[in-house]
Design an enzyme around this catalytic site. Sequence first.
Site, PDB file in Angstrom:
ATOM      1  N   PHE A 172       0.813  -1.222   0.000  1.00 20.06           N
ATOM      2  CA  PHE A 172       0.000   0.000   0.000  1.00 20.06           C
ATOM      3  C   PHE A 172       0.840   1.263   0.000  1.00 20.06           C
ATOM      4  O   PHE A 172       0.366   2.331  -0.361  1.00 20.06           O
ATOM      5  CB  PHE A 172      -0.938   0.001   1.233  1.00 20.06           C
ATOM      6  CG  PHE A 172      -0.264   0.431   2.514  1.00 20.06           C
ATOM      7  CD1 PHE A 172      -0.109   1.778   2.823  1.00 20.06           C
ATOM      8  CD2 PHE A 172       0.241  -0.503   3.413  1.00 20.06           C
ATOM      9  CE1 PHE A 172       0.522   2.184   3.994  1.00 20.06           C
ATOM     10  CE2 PHE A 172       0.879  -0.110   4.580  1.00 20.06           C
ATOM     11  CZ  PHE A 172       1.021   1.238   4.866  1.00 20.06           C
ATOM     12  N   SER A 212       5.302  -7.025   3.225  1.00 19.42           N
ATOM     13  CA  SER A 212       5.867  -7.379   4.529  1.00 19.42           C
ATOM     14  C   SER A 212       6.641  -8.707   4.424  1.00 19.42           C
ATOM     15  O   SER A 212       6.412  -9.507   3.507  1.00 19.42           O
ATOM     16  CB  SER A 212       4.739  -7.506   5.551  1.00 19.42           C
ATOM     17  OG  SER A 212       3.815  -8.472   5.110  1.00 19.42           O
ATOM     18  N   CYS A 235       9.546   1.901   3.712  1.00 24.33           N
ATOM     19  CA  CYS A 235      10.514   0.845   4.024  1.00 24.33           C
ATOM     20  C   CYS A 235      11.930   1.381   4.079  1.00 24.33           C
ATOM     21  O   CYS A 235      12.835   0.690   4.521  1.00 24.33           O
ATOM     22  CB  CYS A 235      10.431  -0.271   3.001  1.00 24.33           C
ATOM     23  SG  CYS A 235      11.074   0.238   1.418  1.00 24.33           S
ATOM     24  N   GLU A 250       9.358  -4.507  12.931  1.00 25.47           N
ATOM     25  CA  GLU A 250       9.058  -3.317  12.133  1.00 25.47           C
ATOM     26  C   GLU A 250       7.765  -2.711  12.670  1.00 25.47           C
ATOM     27  O   GLU A 250       6.771  -3.427  12.830  1.00 25.47           O
ATOM     28  CB  GLU A 250       8.874  -3.726  10.668  1.00 25.47           C
ATOM     29  CG  GLU A 250       8.489  -2.583   9.773  1.00 25.47           C
ATOM     30  CD  GLU A 250       8.258  -3.020   8.327  1.00 25.47           C
ATOM     31  OE1 GLU A 250       7.503  -3.985   8.090  1.00 25.47           O
ATOM     32  OE2 GLU A 250       8.822  -2.375   7.428  1.00 25.47           O
TER      33      GLU A 250
HETATM   34  P1  NAD Z   1       1.496  -6.662   2.935  1.00 24.31           P
HETATM   35  O1  NAD Z   1       2.523  -7.719   2.990  1.00 24.31           O
HETATM   36  O2  NAD Z   1       0.364  -6.709   3.907  1.00 24.31           O
HETATM   37  O3  NAD Z   1       0.795  -6.640   1.484  1.00 24.31           O
HETATM   38  C1  NAD Z   1       1.575  -6.652   0.308  1.00 24.31           C
HETATM   39  C2  NAD Z   1       0.778  -7.360  -0.792  1.00 24.31           C
HETATM   40  O4  NAD Z   1       0.549  -8.716  -0.395  1.00 24.31           O
HETATM   41  C3  NAD Z   1      -0.582  -6.737  -1.047  1.00 24.31           C
HETATM   42  O5  NAD Z   1      -0.825  -6.704  -2.428  1.00 24.31           O
HETATM   43  C4  NAD Z   1      -1.546  -7.668  -0.319  1.00 24.31           C
HETATM   44  O6  NAD Z   1      -2.811  -7.736  -0.927  1.00 24.31           O
HETATM   45  C5  NAD Z   1      -0.845  -9.010  -0.405  1.00 24.31           C
HETATM   46  N1  NAD Z   1      -1.155  -9.862   0.753  1.00 24.31           N
HETATM   47  C6  NAD Z   1      -1.427  -9.464   2.022  1.00 24.31           C
HETATM   48  N2  NAD Z   1      -1.663 -10.536   2.823  1.00 24.31           N
HETATM   49  C7  NAD Z   1      -1.521 -11.635   2.030  1.00 24.31           C
HETATM   50  C8  NAD Z   1      -1.627 -13.037   2.277  1.00 24.31           C
HETATM   51  N3  NAD Z   1      -1.927 -13.523   3.489  1.00 24.31           N
HETATM   52  N4  NAD Z   1      -1.397 -13.877   1.261  1.00 24.31           N
HETATM   53  C9  NAD Z   1      -1.100 -13.424   0.027  1.00 24.31           C
HETATM   54  N5  NAD Z   1      -0.994 -12.089  -0.249  1.00 24.31           N
HETATM   55  C10 NAD Z   1      -1.195 -11.215   0.722  1.00 24.31           C
HETATM   56  O7  NAD Z   1       2.259  -5.262   3.002  1.00 24.31           O
HETATM   57  P2  NAD Z   1       1.644  -3.796   3.126  1.00 24.31           P
HETATM   58  O8  NAD Z   1       1.103  -3.620   4.494  1.00 24.31           O
HETATM   59  O9  NAD Z   1       0.777  -3.515   1.968  1.00 24.31           O
HETATM   60  O10 NAD Z   1       2.968  -2.929   2.929  1.00 24.31           O
HETATM   61  C11 NAD Z   1       3.831  -2.589   3.981  1.00 24.31           C
HETATM   62  C12 NAD Z   1       5.012  -3.537   4.037  1.00 24.31           C
HETATM   63  O11 NAD Z   1       5.733  -3.507   2.795  1.00 24.31           O
HETATM   64  C13 NAD Z   1       6.028  -3.161   5.101  1.00 24.31           C
HETATM   65  O12 NAD Z   1       6.462  -4.314   5.740  1.00 24.31           O
HETATM   66  C14 NAD Z   1       7.149  -2.512   4.309  1.00 24.31           C
HETATM   67  O13 NAD Z   1       8.411  -2.556   4.923  1.00 24.31           O
HETATM   68  C15 NAD Z   1       7.125  -3.327   3.077  1.00 24.31           C
HETATM   69  N6  NAD Z   1       7.778  -2.641   1.969  1.00 24.31           N
HETATM   70  C16 NAD Z   1       8.992  -3.118   1.581  1.00 24.31           C
HETATM   71  C17 NAD Z   1       9.662  -2.491   0.563  1.00 24.31           C
HETATM   72  C18 NAD Z   1      10.987  -3.004   0.100  1.00 24.31           C
HETATM   73  O14 NAD Z   1      11.388  -2.689  -1.009  1.00 24.31           O
HETATM   74  N7  NAD Z   1      11.691  -3.815   0.872  1.00 24.31           N
HETATM   75  C19 NAD Z   1       9.096  -1.381  -0.068  1.00 24.31           C
HETATM   76  C20 NAD Z   1       7.846  -0.941   0.360  1.00 24.31           C
HETATM   77  C21 NAD Z   1       7.192  -1.586   1.384  1.00 24.31           C
END
Ligand code: NAD
Length: 500
Positions: free
Chosen positions: A149, A226, A281, A385
């Site tokens: 997001f 995540s 992140c 985090e």
């Molecule tokens: P998230 O892991 O909840 O969601 C990411 C994606 O995975 C979304 O499209 C979501 O629909 C999908 N998803 C969620 N739960 C799922 C499940 N149980 N099974 C399959 N798919 C699922 O992450 P978020 O809350 O949207 O984003 C924040 C996180 O992203 C933080 O941990 C942040 O550090 C990380 N992030 C990392 C980077 C990087 O490059 N390392 C960059 C941006 C954000």
Amino acid sequence: MRDVHHFINGAVAEGKSGRTGDVFNPSTGEVQAKVALANTDEAAAAVAAAEAAFPEWASTSVVKRSRVMFNFVNLLKTHQRELARLLASEHGKVVDDAFGDVQRGLDVIEFACGIPHLMKGEYSDNVAGGIDLYSMRKPLGVVAGITPFNFPAMIPMWMFGVAIACGNTFVLKPSEKDPSVPMRLAELMKEAGAPDGVLNVVNGDKEAVDAILEHPSIKAVSFVGSTAIAKYVYATGTAHGKRVQAMGGAKNHMVILPDADLDLVTDALIGSAYGSAGERCMANPVAVPVGAGLADEIVARLKPRVEELKIGPSLDSGIEMGPLVTAEHRNKVKSYVDMGVEEGAELVLDGRDFSCPVQGYESGFFMGGCLFDKVTPDMQSYQDEIFGPVLQIVRAESFEEAAALPTKHRYGNGTSIFTRDGDAAREYVNNVEVGMVGVNVPIPVPLSFHTFGGWKDSAFGDINQHGEAGVRFFTKTKTVTSRWPKGIREGAEFTIPTLN
Ligand code: NAD
């Protein structure tokens, strides 16, 4: 109520699963749209559209593909303010920051305009009598991106910008929390000249993600989110024979040496820890000053700055920090502040009870800035985090003690060091077990022509995002050994060909 559907084969496709998710306006707390959550069949329809579009797109000349990217750059510039406002209204980051989110994606599209150069292969003339050897880069086929997001413009463009320029066709599964900008990007790609089916958007949750991970026609999956989900995506995608890059969570440290410019350090910490309400992140939510005197000085400088943060609705001007993305996420961040207190850290500033004083925004998902001092590495609130406006100060006695912290931490996305000492900075840069390092730079996000990727639990798979690594991820190499014989007849050879 606005509805957000899917974008399949060049047109909006109405969601048919009967399942929807809420898209909030984080500044008011109200539901502003319903997003369709795709079922397996809907995800398969997007894959089928991408599969049908692949042969023609892959054989479209690389120069023409590059021209589509040039057109897309121009459209992004024309619509940048509109995209930023839409993004801010669903994410909660302030409009200027959202403008930067679009800009960082646009940078990658500009990089992708250079695809004729980036796709060039290698050629060795006359490696043996009359034999030439050359290699070329080929697109993989249908590839997919699953995005978080917190950067709903930049991260989708990291992925589809490079993948599509390389000749692949794409299925994007954006975050269900702020899906409208990715949908707009798909419309603009069509306007830029991308044929139908080249970029498809499937909105959804785990069901859509699993459909992508298990679909036999998808060759590669790029994921950012995540760590728990990144691990799952990596394991499931690779088990289904796909190439996977999966970027995960982060907990970045800013090491501060006593000779650092403290005005610079204070500005860096405020912007990096509280910008976008800490939902980045590459934020630095942990400050590690070396020496008790320096730590006292930094806390004294930070306290009034955090108290004075201009917090308010994301679309208002003059605001520095907007709300968090959802009430659920805000409550999780607050629970980490509770945990820090229980674990014995010193809560210098408590933003848990903040509510926006602007009329009409009292129910927004706001938090005030929180500042912890005397956090120690054994605390769970340090190890996890938090992803909110919470800055934790961990005091270190020496440079060695400070430098060891990010190396020992499970995450290894980014880190910064602030100092005037070149020797210390050089030692830190060379030895810290982290993927992206800043020297007197608070948020060391590499530009599009370099590559982005963390280490340890911050990334799974070994090819980074964008830059030349991105081109490698979305292509495979074909190597050709070619001879045009003029009447050569050598007879059958039963040993491997060598040059001896
Ligand atoms: P998230 O892991 O909840 O969601 C990411 C994606 O995975 C979304 O499209 C979501 O629909 C999908 N998803 C969620 N739960 C799922 C499940 N149980 N099974 C399959 N798919 C699922 O992450 P978020 O809350 O949207 O984003 C924040 C996180 O992203 C933080 O941990 C942040 O550090 C990380 N992030 C990392 C980077 C990087 O490059 N390392 C960059 C941006 C954000």
